[in-house]
Design a protein around this motif. Structure first.
Motif, PDB file in Angstrom:
ATOM      1  N   ASN B  40       0.769  -1.244   0.000  1.00  0.00           N
ATOM      2  CA  ASN B  40       0.000   0.000   0.000  1.00  0.00           C
ATOM      3  C   ASN B  40       0.805   1.302   0.000  1.00  0.00           C
ATOM      4  OD1 ASN B  40      -2.525  -1.258  -0.057  1.00  0.00           O
ATOM      5  ND2 ASN B  40      -2.459  -1.583   2.150  1.00  0.00           N
ATOM      6  N   PHE B  41       2.091   1.242  -0.334  1.00  0.00           N
ATOM      7  CA  PHE B  41       2.770   2.523  -0.522  1.00  0.00           C
ATOM      8  C   PHE B  41       3.898   2.364  -1.536  1.00  0.00           C
ATOM      9  CE2 PHE B  41       6.943   3.273   1.676  1.00  0.00           C
ATOM     10  CZ  PHE B  41       7.195   1.975   2.090  1.00  0.00           C
ATOM     11  N   ILE B  42       4.420   3.509  -1.977  1.00  0.00           N
ATOM     12  CA  ILE B  42       5.477   3.477  -2.990  1.00  0.00           C
ATOM     13  C   ILE B  42       6.790   3.893  -2.336  1.00  0.00           C
ATOM     14  CG2 ILE B  42       6.255   4.449  -5.194  1.00  0.00           C
ATOM     15  CD1 ILE B  42       3.184   4.809  -5.799  1.00  0.00           C
ATOM     16  N   PRO B  43       7.678   2.942  -2.063  1.00  0.00           N
ATOM     17  CA  PRO B  43       8.940   3.283  -1.407  1.00  0.00           C
ATOM     18  C   PRO B  43       9.820   4.133  -2.330  1.00  0.00           C
ATOM     19  CG  PRO B  43       8.619   0.886  -1.539  1.00  0.00           C
ATOM     20  CD  PRO B  43       7.591   1.530  -2.418  1.00  0.00           C
ATOM     21  N   PRO B  44      10.624   5.031  -1.755  1.00  0.00           N
ATOM     22  CA  PRO B  44      11.456   5.926  -2.572  1.00  0.00           C
ATOM     23  C   PRO B  44      12.346   5.159  -3.553  1.00  0.00           C
ATOM     24  CG  PRO B  44      11.700   6.445  -0.227  1.00  0.00           C
ATOM     25  CD  PRO B  44      10.779   5.281  -0.318  1.00  0.00           C
ATOM     26  N   GLU B  45      12.913   4.021  -3.099  1.00  0.00           N
ATOM     27  CA  GLU B  45      13.823   3.303  -4.001  1.00  0.00           C
ATOM     28  C   GLU B  45      13.073   2.702  -5.185  1.00  0.00           C
ATOM     29  OE1 GLU B  45      13.476   2.889  -0.752  1.00  0.00           O
ATOM     30  OE2 GLU B  45      13.832   0.825  -0.081  1.00  0.00           O
ATOM     31  N   ALA B  46      11.795   2.373  -4.979  1.00  0.00           N
ATOM     32  CA  ALA B  46      11.003   1.836  -6.090  1.00  0.00           C
ATOM     33  C   ALA B  46      10.713   2.937  -7.106  1.00  0.00           C
ATOM     34  CB  ALA B  46       9.707   1.237  -5.574  1.00  0.00           C
ATOM     35  N   ALA B  47      10.374   4.140  -6.586  1.00  0.00           N
ATOM     36  CA  ALA B  47      10.103   5.272  -7.475  1.00  0.00           C
ATOM     37  C   ALA B  47      11.366   5.622  -8.271  1.00  0.00           C
ATOM     38  CB  ALA B  47       9.638   6.475  -6.658  1.00  0.00           C
ATOM     39  N   GLU B  48      12.507   5.542  -7.592  1.00  0.00           N
ATOM     40  CA  GLU B  48      13.779   5.859  -8.238  1.00  0.00           C
ATOM     41  C   GLU B  48      14.070   4.874  -9.377  1.00  0.00           C
ATOM     42  OE1 GLU B  48      17.955   6.041  -6.250  1.00  0.00           O
ATOM     43  OE2 GLU B  48      16.547   7.299  -5.126  1.00  0.00           O
ATOM     44  N   GLU B  49      13.851   3.602  -9.067  1.00  0.00           N
ATOM     45  CA  GLU B  49      14.098   2.559 -10.060  1.00  0.00           C
ATOM     46  C   GLU B  49      13.165   2.733 -11.264  1.00  0.00           C
ATOM     47  OE1 GLU B  49      16.404   0.550 -10.436  1.00  0.00           O
ATOM     48  OE2 GLU B  49      15.634  -0.736 -12.026  1.00  0.00           O
ATOM     49  N   LEU B  50      11.903   3.080 -10.964  1.00  0.00           N
ATOM     50  CA  LEU B  50      10.942   3.293 -12.043  1.00  0.00           C
ATOM     51  C   LEU B  50      11.379   4.454 -12.935  1.00  0.00           C
ATOM     52  CD1 LEU B  50       8.158   2.302 -13.155  1.00  0.00           C
ATOM     53  CD2 LEU B  50       7.099   4.103 -11.793  1.00  0.00           C
ATOM     54  N   SER B  51      11.928   5.484 -12.314  1.00  0.00           N
ATOM     55  CA  SER B  51      12.372   6.642 -13.102  1.00  0.00           C
ATOM     56  C   SER B  51      13.509   6.245 -14.053  1.00  0.00           C
ATOM     57  CB  SER B  51      12.752   7.803 -12.178  1.00  0.00           C
ATOM     58  OG  SER B  51      14.127   7.827 -11.937  1.00  0.00           O
ATOM     59  N   GLU B  52      14.393   5.363 -13.571  1.00  0.00           N
ATOM     60  CA  GLU B  52      15.473   4.837 -14.436  1.00  0.00           C
ATOM     61  C   GLU B  52      14.883   4.074 -15.621  1.00  0.00           C
ATOM     62  OE1 GLU B  52      19.084   4.251 -13.767  1.00  0.00           O
ATOM     63  OE2 GLU B  52      18.941   5.997 -12.431  1.00  0.00           O
ATOM     64  N   LEU B  53      13.972   3.163 -15.275  1.00  0.00           N
ATOM     65  CA  LEU B  53      13.406   2.282 -16.300  1.00  0.00           C
ATOM     66  C   LEU B  53      12.628   3.048 -17.358  1.00  0.00           C
ATOM     67  CD1 LEU B  53      12.143  -0.550 -13.938  1.00  0.00           C
ATOM     68  CD2 LEU B  53      13.874  -0.849 -15.704  1.00  0.00           C
TER      69      LEU B  53
END
Lengths: 600, 163
Positions: B40-53
């Motif tokens: 139920n939340f978006i961890p900062p490292e996941a958002a960061e990885e998504l931005s890379e991808l």
């Protein structure tokens, strides 16, 4: 047992009934049928919303069509043992009128259903929404076949134009005209979008249609795509509706399997497919330009129109956007003809409209009625009037973009134009009924809180203006308002209406302006006499105990969370006004009607 | 960044991408899928990885995700309780239901209980006005609420956790 074999139990699996415990009732039906080895001959079908949400969980037992309400697992077992096995109707779960009298047993004869004309919601409560064959069994996809096989795109557009169908999402733009503009727009790729971001508080017809008859929306979209020449469609549905998303996904997959979506539909050159896009909790995304931004993966902020979506929509391509109920009307129009559709309704508003009745009304739920029906018929005949012998005060239409209509206009026919004249809008069809206990200033404040919350922040009049309006209303409900504040409120409202970027801001002041128009006395009472006539605004009321009625039972003193009530046992009690937080717990618990609210 | 998060986000991204027709329209869908996966939340490292991808600056990811109320950058409870605050719920006793929820859980809106079980949030209209007041706990809707029923539902969920 031939008679038994013909029984079918339709059980409402609309969102409201599910939240009222439908699943356990269904399980009980199935379980009990199994006990008597009837599970192979009596089918239990979960349908879409039957409309009468406050009576849920609901079931209709065929062939008699007996309408059972407020079911529990025990009730389900009893119905199997009595009705199915012995043919005896179980009276205790039939619908009862306000006086406790048992009304007709059959669904069609109940006052809630008799005045309805079902077009967009024709399959709701009748078919299993997850079964495409049941939809086809009710003439589903026949309109698509007719359109693709027998009609040119231009003929389809002509038919929709001639029907007089107008957008059911709020503004009422003629659908046929929109399609024609879409067809004429130049572009190699065109899109058709279904706006299923139903967000108006109190409106839930789109939810019911998506959950109860998803195929009609898909069929309407495919016909629209054929008419305008679109190859790709999107359904933008809000994340608050997980059940609708689930059933739409099933329906899209089935439609592909049956060749109603995909390449070379029905063996023609026409190719079209639909994808779901899920919102993430932003009311403004119901506005079409914001919705498109959200589909594109951006912040859902509106932009200036023109260019309109039909000229430059998704990724700059021509895009036609219609709402769920609008699409649901398309297949019947194509199948039965524009003439038939145009024969229903009023001069400028053709066909039917689905309304969601909510608030202080006896029969809450969904109804579909011909345009032009009066508010009185809708609220008192179909809706059953106000519960608890209270007086009707106002009906709010059009959600946060609409306004409140007072009792003297109850005989107004409901169509796009008459509602506009009264300072409100048709909107998506939500109707929230209010009684004498509702304070109109408080209601206006409540709507404004909503808009302040949902304003996307892009344009200043909406972002700052609504905030200032809310501050003024808070001042008024706190008993600190002045007459100048009322003037300011009005001016500001008109200014915001004229200068906001999108529909959200342009209509945000409506709840305030319309309540000021019809309930000016109530505003004046708040600012001049510091009095709340409905006794709702906490800062303007006091709780008092009538010493003649109080017997000193101590119930109120015990329940008071701040110990503001004092008194000896068997002697009249007193409320210390300085400590009282006006929570109302004491009134609820008093069995002698000794406590009342006074204002001032 | 942990290798684990990186790989999970990559897998989610590929799955969402496979289902999309256009490249531009997948950010919100990807955020939904990531949030569902990470409780139920978006961890900062996941958002960061998504931005890379996605080859987007992190500011773009956050610009979008903070706009929508259903996305959270803060950890949320196992049960996200979303209470409808719309007019039909308001006029049928929603205020009392909200008070009862706050009292039973001992938290205010936007907060999570200490045991990490419940997060309390407001929701816009849930479209179940026929059975107002209404709330949703994760994907399950509860209608015809009263302060007593709210307390019972919370207790039941708590009980289920202990068992």
């Amino acid at each position: 047992m031939a008679a038994v074999a013909t029984n079918t139990i339709l059980i409402c699996a609309g969102g409201a009934c599910i939240s009222a415990g439908e699943e356990s009732v269904k399980d009980a039906f199935k379980d009990e049928l199994k006990k008597f080895a009837l599970d192979t001959v009596v089918s239990v079908v979960e349908t879409g919303c039957m409309g009468a949400c406050n009576l849920g969980p609901l079931a209709v037992v065929y062939p008699e069509g007996v309408f059972y309400q407020k079911l529990t697992p025990d009730a389900a077992r009893k119905i199997v043992r009595e009705h199915i096995l012995k043919g005896r109707v179980v009276e205790e779960y039939l619908y009862k009128g306000p006086e406790g009298e048992i009304k007709p047993q059959a669904q069609e004869e109940l006052p809630f259903f008799t005045k309805q004309v079902k077009i967009a919601t024709r399959n709701l409560g009748v078919i299993d929404p997850t079964d495409i064959d049941e939809y086809i069994g009710r003439d589903g996809y026949f309109a698509l076949v007719k359109a693709v096989k027998e009609m040119t795109p231009e003929q389809v557009i002509e038919e929709i134009k001639a029907s007089g169908l107008r957008g059911r999402g709020g503004a009422g733009f003629p659908t046929g005209l929109k399609w024609e503009l879409g067809r004429k727009s130049k572009g190699d790729t065109k899109y058709i979008v279904c706006n299923a971001d139903e967000g108006d508080p109190g409106a839930f017809m789109d939810r019911a249609i998506l959950e109860g008859d998803p195929h009609t929306v898909i069929e309407g979209m495919v016909i629209g795509a054929y008419a305008i020449g679109a190859s790709q469609g999107y359904i933008y549905v809000r994340a608050e509706y997980p059940l609708a998303i689930e059933r739409l996904n099933i329906a899209i997959e089935k439609a592909r399997e049956y060749g109603f979506l995909g390449k070379n539909i029905l063996g023609s050159d026409f190719c079209f497919d639909i994808e779901l896009r899920i919102g993430a909790g932003a009311f403004v995304c119901g506005e079409e330009t914001a919705l498109m931004a959200s589909i594109e993966g951006e912040r859902g902020q509106p932009r200036v129109k023109p260019p309109y979506p039909v000229q430059s929509g998704l990724w700059g391509k021509p895009t036609v956007i219609n709402n769920v109920e609008t699409f649901a009307n398309i297949p019947p129009i194509i199948l039965k003809g524009a003439k038939w559709f145009a024969s229903i309704g009023t001069e400028t508003s053709k066909g039917t409209k689905v309304f969601a009745l909510a608030g202080k009304i006896r029969n809450t739920g969904l109804v579909e009625v011909p345009m032009g029906i009066t508010l009185r018929e809708l609220i008192f005949e179909i809706g059953g009037g106000i519960p608890g012998n209270k007086k009707f005060k106002a009906v709010q239409t059009g959600g946060p973009s609409g306004g409140c209509i007072p009792a003297e206009y109850l005989d107004t026919p409901v169509d796009y134009e008459s509602l506009k004249e009264l300072g409100t809008i048709m909107g998506s069809g939500g109707m929230v009924v209010m009684d004498e206990d509702d304070c109109m200033v408080d209601v206006a404040k409540f709507f404004l809180e909503f808009t302040v919350d949902e304003s996307c922040g892009k344009c200043t009049p909406c972002r700052e203006g609504t905030r200032v309006m809310l501050d003024i209303l808070e001042k008024i409900t706190n008993g600190e308002g002045t007459k100048e504040d009322l003037e300011k409120l009005k001016q500001l409202g008109e200014f915001i209406s004229n200068s906001s970027l999108c529909g959200l801001g342009q209509t945000a002041p409506n709840p305030v302006l319309s309540t000021m128009r019809y309930f000016w006395d109530e505003y004046l009472a708040h600012v001049e006499e510091k009095r709340c006539p409905a006794k709702k605004c906490k800062a303007l009321i006091r709780f008092v105990i009538d010493h003649d009625k109080c017997v000193g039972c101590t119930a109120c003193a015990k329940v008071c969370p701040v110990n503001a009530i004092t008194g000896e046992v068997r002697k009249p009690h007193t409320i210390n006004d300085d400590e009282c937080i006006r929570c109302g717990s004491c009134i609820e618990v008093c069995r002698f009607n000794a406590i009342s609210k006074v204002s001032p | 960044m942990s290798v684990d998060v990186k790989e999970t986000v990559k897998r989610i991204y590929e799955e969402v991408k496979a289902k999309s027709l256009e490249d531009g329209d997948m950010l919100i869908n990807a955020l939904h899928a990531i949030q569902d996966h990470f409780n139920n939340f978006i961890p900062p490292e996941a958002a960061e990885e998504l931005s890379e991808l996605m080859n987007l600056p992190p500011s773009k990811i956050y610009e979008v995700l903070t706009f929508y109320t259903m996305f959270s950058t803060k950890p949320r409870g196992k049960y996200v309780i979303r209470v409808c605050q719309s007019t039909p719920c308001h006029v049928t006793g929603g205020r009392e239901v909200i008070e009862a929820l706050k009292e039973t859980l001992g938290i205010d809106f936007g907060e999570t209980t200490e045991d990490g079980l419940f997060t309390l949030e407001y929701s816009s209209c849930l479209g179940l006005c026929g059975v107002a007041p209404v709330m949703m706990i994760n994907d399950m809707a509860y209608g015809n609420l009263t302060p007593e029923r709210v307390k019972a539902i919370i207790e039941e969920l708590k009980g289920g956790e202990k068992r």
